[in-house]
Design an enzyme around this catalytic site. Structure first.
Site, PDB file in Angstrom:
ATOM      1  CG  HIS A 130      -2.356  -0.844   1.078  1.00  0.00           C
ATOM      2  ND1 HIS A 130      -3.259  -0.241   0.475  1.00  0.00           N
ATOM      3  CD2 HIS A 130      -2.561  -2.091   1.062  1.00  0.00           C
ATOM      4  CE1 HIS A 130      -4.335  -1.111   0.186  1.00  0.00           C
ATOM      5  NE2 HIS A 130      -3.909  -2.111   0.710  1.00  0.00           N
ATOM      6  CG  HIS A 156     -10.841   6.398   0.338  1.00  0.00           C
ATOM      7  ND1 HIS A 156      -9.946   6.730   0.560  1.00  0.00           N
ATOM      8  CD2 HIS A 156     -10.660   5.174   0.038  1.00  0.00           C
ATOM      9  CE1 HIS A 156      -8.922   5.908   0.608  1.00  0.00           C
ATOM     10  NE2 HIS A 156      -9.402   4.795   0.486  1.00  0.00           N
TER      11      HIS A 156
END
Length: 190
Positions: A130, A156
């Site tokens: 990530h 998101h």
């Protein structure tokens, strides 16, 4: 090797950190391209490793994200030169973009182990898959301060989640917005 929590993995915070990591990746054209591709697309590693030449050899490729099942348009204009350089010797559109020596494509776990190893060489225990996605988001946000577009790019649901993910705090935002801020002061005179 147990994976780190997504929030324990940190983004690179400077070009120097990126260069230091990249220097240790130079032994493999595939690994260098994987690193640069991840940094410049913000994709999850699970979506990157399974790509084939045909998936990116078009003007505006669209992939389906593994985690969300959503369609995602890739904006590769900024790295089109390195994409074309990397795929120029690949014989077929069906070729794996990131082939494994064992056949098929490399796994996320293989990339994770490589990144943790390089992180340890750099004295860091906060590097993982990530890191690339978070770095992409952090650099994008610091350049544009456009949290809405970044939320869209990352799929998101809130500004708070996105800022936490890329390691931006309210103090960072305040400091950035106050850089060079002065009222009533002319040329350092009192």
């Amino acid at each position: 090797m147990a994976r780190k929590s997504t929030y324990n993995v940190q983004p690179f915070r400077s070009e120097t950190e990126i260069d230091d990591f990249l220097r240790r990746t130079k032994n493999s054209k595939r690994d260098v391209f994987l690193f640069l591709f991840g940094l410049n697309t913000g994709l999850r590693m699970s979506d990157i490793v399974k790509l084939r030449v045909r998936d990116i050899n078009k003007p505006e490729p669209i992939i389906t994200e593994k985690k969300t099942g959503k369609k995602k348009r890739l904006f590769l204009d900024g790295i089109q030169d390195i994409v074309q350089e990397y795929i120029k010797d690949m014989k077929d559109d069906d070729d794996q973009l990131f082939p494994s020596r064992q056949g098929g494509h490399i796994t996320v776990n293989t990339v994770y182990k490589l990144y943790v190893k390089i992180g340890h060489e750099l004295g860091r225990d906060d590097i993982g898959c990530h890191t690339l996605r978070k770095t992409y988001g952090r650099f994008y946000y610091l350049k544009t301060h456009d949290i809405a577009t970044l939320m869209y790019l990352f799929n998101h649901s809130s500004e708070k989640i996105t800022k936490r993910y890329i390691g931006i705090t309210d103090d960072d935002d305040a400091k950035s917005s106050l850089k060079g801020f002065r009222i009533g002061v002319k040329g350092g005179e009192i």
